[in-house]
Design a protein around this motif. Structure first.
Motif, PDB file in Angstrom:
ATOM      1  N   VAL A   1       3.736   1.640   6.503  1.00 40.12           N
ATOM      2  CA  VAL A   1       3.690   2.462   5.066  1.00 40.12           C
ATOM      3  C   VAL A   1       3.053   3.869   5.760  1.00 40.12           C
ATOM      4  N   TRP A   2       3.694   5.034   5.606  1.00 44.69           N
ATOM      5  CA  TRP A   2       3.050   6.317   5.541  1.00 44.69           C
ATOM      6  C   TRP A   2       2.598   7.036   4.177  1.00 44.69           C
ATOM      7  N   LYS A   3       1.678   7.580   4.267  1.00 49.63           N
ATOM      8  CA  LYS A   3       0.946   8.043   2.944  1.00 49.63           C
ATOM      9  C   LYS A   3      -0.266   8.941   3.171  1.00 49.63           C
ATOM     10  N   ASP A   4      -0.467   9.685   2.187  1.00 50.49           N
ATOM     11  CA  ASP A   4      -1.519  10.736   2.283  1.00 50.49           C
ATOM     12  C   ASP A   4      -2.933   9.919   2.163  1.00 50.49           C
TER      13      ASP A   4
ATOM     14  N   CYS B   1      -4.376   9.177  -1.339  1.00 44.03           N
ATOM     15  CA  CYS B   1      -3.535   9.360  -2.496  1.00 44.03           C
ATOM     16  C   CYS B   1      -4.150   7.771  -3.035  1.00 44.03           C
ATOM     17  N   GLY B   2      -4.599   7.579  -4.248  1.00 43.82           N
ATOM     18  CA  GLY B   2      -5.095   6.459  -4.898  1.00 43.82           C
ATOM     19  C   GLY B   2      -3.753   5.697  -5.233  1.00 43.82           C
ATOM     20  N   CYS B   3      -2.626   6.270  -5.716  1.00 42.98           N
ATOM     21  CA  CYS B   3      -1.479   5.179  -6.166  1.00 42.98           C
ATOM     22  C   CYS B   3      -0.720   4.721  -5.187  1.00 42.98           C
ATOM     23  N   CYS B   4      -0.964   5.380  -3.880  1.00 39.48           N
ATOM     24  CA  CYS B   4      -0.215   4.767  -2.823  1.00 39.48           C
ATOM     25  C   CYS B   4      -0.981   3.537  -2.455  1.00 39.48           C
TER      26      CYS B   4
ATOM     27  N   LYS C   1       2.177  -7.706   4.335  1.00 38.29           N
ATOM     28  CA  LYS C   1       1.094  -7.389   5.398  1.00 38.29           C
ATOM     29  C   LYS C   1       1.312  -6.023   5.742  1.00 38.29           C
ATOM     30  N   ALA C   2       0.662  -5.080   5.128  1.00 34.50           N
ATOM     31  CA  ALA C   2       0.644  -3.513   5.418  1.00 34.50           C
ATOM     32  C   ALA C   2       0.168  -2.934   6.567  1.00 34.50           C
ATOM     33  N   ARG C   3       0.943  -2.247   7.423  1.00 34.29           N
ATOM     34  CA  ARG C   3       0.158  -1.541   8.358  1.00 34.29           C
ATOM     35  C   ARG C   3       0.285  -0.132   8.033  1.00 34.29           C
ATOM     36  N   VAL C   4      -0.913   0.457   7.752  1.00 31.36           N
ATOM     37  CA  VAL C   4      -0.784   1.701   7.002  1.00 31.36           C
ATOM     38  C   VAL C   4      -1.089   2.887   7.958  1.00 31.36           C
ATOM     39  N   PHE C   5      -0.220   4.071   7.954  1.00 32.25           N
ATOM     40  CA  PHE C   5      -0.576   5.285   8.580  1.00 32.25           C
ATOM     41  C   PHE C   5      -0.754   6.258   7.593  1.00 32.25           C
ATOM     42  N   ASP C   6      -2.123   6.748   7.636  1.00 32.79           N
ATOM     43  CA  ASP C   6      -2.649   7.920   6.811  1.00 32.79           C
ATOM     44  C   ASP C   6      -2.452   9.324   7.115  1.00 32.79           C
ATOM     45  N   SER C   7      -0.991   9.667   7.490  1.00 34.40           N
ATOM     46  CA  SER C   7      -0.781  10.977   8.222  1.00 34.40           C
ATOM     47  C   SER C   7       0.112  11.596   7.024  1.00 34.40           C
ATOM     48  N   GLY C   8       0.314  11.181   5.840  1.00 34.36           N
ATOM     49  CA  GLY C   8       1.417  11.680   4.991  1.00 34.36           C
ATOM     50  C   GLY C   8       2.665  11.364   5.204  1.00 34.36           C
ATOM     51  N   ASN C   9       3.646  11.367   4.343  1.00 35.76           N
ATOM     52  CA  ASN C   9       4.945  10.844   4.699  1.00 35.76           C
ATOM     53  C   ASN C   9       6.138  11.740   4.616  1.00 35.76           C
TER      54      ASN C   9
ATOM     55  N   PRO D   1       7.262   7.498 -11.527  1.00 36.04           N
ATOM     56  CA  PRO D   1       7.048   6.916 -12.654  1.00 36.04           C
ATOM     57  C   PRO D   1       6.115   6.113 -13.148  1.00 36.04           C
ATOM     58  N   ILE D   2       5.505   6.226 -14.502  1.00 28.88           N
ATOM     59  CA  ILE D   2       4.328   5.511 -14.642  1.00 28.88           C
ATOM     60  C   ILE D   2       4.736   4.293 -15.328  1.00 28.88           C
ATOM     61  N   GLY D   3       4.147   3.201 -14.829  1.00 26.50           N
ATOM     62  CA  GLY D   3       4.237   1.779 -15.244  1.00 26.50           C
ATOM     63  C   GLY D   3       5.042   1.425 -13.859  1.00 26.50           C
ATOM     64  N   SER D   4       5.371   2.048 -13.001  1.00 29.09           N
ATOM     65  CA  SER D   4       5.718   1.294 -11.825  1.00 29.09           C
ATOM     66  C   SER D   4       4.425   0.825 -10.917  1.00 29.09           C
ATOM     67  N   PRO D   5       4.675  -0.013 -10.037  1.00 30.94           N
ATOM     68  CA  PRO D   5       3.703  -0.663  -9.261  1.00 30.94           C
ATOM     69  C   PRO D   5       2.827   0.562  -8.604  1.00 30.94           C
ATOM     70  N   GLY D   6       1.614   0.673  -8.700  1.00 34.24           N
ATOM     71  CA  GLY D   6       0.791   1.828  -8.237  1.00 34.24           C
ATOM     72  C   GLY D   6       0.638   2.929  -9.206  1.00 34.24           C
ATOM     73  N   MET D   7       1.441   3.024 -10.228  1.00 32.61           N
ATOM     74  CA  MET D   7       1.428   3.646 -11.366  1.00 32.61           C
ATOM     75  C   MET D   7       1.159   3.303 -12.602  1.00 32.61           C
ATOM     76  N   ASP D   8       0.360   2.146 -12.587  1.00 26.97           N
ATOM     77  CA  ASP D   8       0.525   0.972 -13.745  1.00 26.97           C
ATOM     78  C   ASP D   8      -1.378   0.577 -13.929  1.00 26.97           C
ATOM     79  N   GLY D   9      -2.341   1.512 -13.525  1.00 28.04           N
ATOM     80  CA  GLY D   9      -3.368   1.332 -13.521  1.00 28.04           C
ATOM     81  C   GLY D   9      -4.061   1.553 -15.103  1.00 28.04           C
ATOM     82  N   PRO D  10      -5.357   1.065 -15.442  1.00 28.60           N
ATOM     83  CA  PRO D  10      -5.775   1.560 -16.664  1.00 28.60           C
ATOM     84  C   PRO D  10      -5.969   2.886 -17.116  1.00 28.60           C
ATOM     85  N   ALA D  11      -5.797   3.758 -16.174  1.00 26.87           N
ATOM     86  CA  ALA D  11      -5.708   5.173 -16.326  1.00 26.87           C
ATOM     87  C   ALA D  11      -4.645   5.774 -17.287  1.00 26.87           C
ATOM     88  N   TYR D  12      -3.609   4.762 -17.306  1.00 27.36           N
ATOM     89  CA  TYR D  12      -2.197   4.978 -18.026  1.00 27.36           C
ATOM     90  C   TYR D  12      -2.143   4.499 -19.272  1.00 27.36           C
ATOM     91  N   GLY D  13      -3.246   3.840 -19.664  1.00 27.76           N
ATOM     92  CA  GLY D  13      -3.261   3.215 -20.934  1.00 27.76           C
ATOM     93  C   GLY D  13      -2.160   2.267 -21.379  1.00 27.76           C
TER      94      GLY D  13
END
Length: 156
Positions: A36-39, A42-45, A58-66, A120-132
């Motif tokens: 996974v490449w992400k910023d 980014c919390g939702c990532c 099992k994720a191998r994460v690269f924090d270099s942007g995508n 999209p709100i409600g998709s995995p990662g965009m479904d936390g308590p902040a979205y009510g």
């Protein structure tokens, strides 16, 4: 009598070996590697990665942007989101649910991968308590190698 004991031992040994092999297979499937490449900020990532890990990846994460990874892997820019992943040669763009990735890996279509454009709100990662509890409808797109798409899965 000795012959029966020997057969029983062989049967029990074989059953035990089969059980160990089956549990190893389950573990191997449960530990599906994904890059996974992400910023880095980014919390939702990170929430999406947690969703994948809770579902056997099992994720191998690269924090270099995508952006560079997306371009290098051939995912069309209009389908972009905040993270890009690679699993078994398939590109995964955005907040694709783990079960849709698992379906992709099972069906093995001739395709570049899957995309959920935007966030999209409600998709995995965009479904936390902040979205009510809000859940917007969205589609997971199957991205073909020529860049065209078709709906792979609809989520209400």
């Amino acid at each position: 009598m000795e012959s029966i004991k020997r057969q029983r031992r062989l049967l029990l040994t074989g059953a035990a070996a089969l059980g160990l092999a089956a549990s190893g297979l389950v573990r191997a499937q449960a530990a599906q590697g994904i890059e996974v490449w992400k910023d880095p900020n980014c919390g939702c990532c990170q929430d999406w990665i947690s969703h994948l890990e809770q579902n056997g990846f099992k994720a191998r994460v690269f924090d270099s942007g995508n952006n560079a990874a997306r371009a290098q892997l051939g995912m069309p820019q209009p389908l972009g989101s905040c993270h890009t992943a690679l699993v078994q040669g398939y590109v995964i763009e955005g907040h694709v649910p783990a079960k849709d990735i698992q379906r992709l890996l099972k069906e093995k279509p001739q395709a570049l991968g899957l995309a959920v454009p935007g966030m999209p709100i409600g998709s995995p990662g965009m479904d936390g308590p902040a979205y009510g509890g809000r859940r917007d409808r969205y589609e997971v797109l199957l991205v073909l190698k020529d860049g065209s798409t078709r709906v792979f899965q609809r989520h209400a």
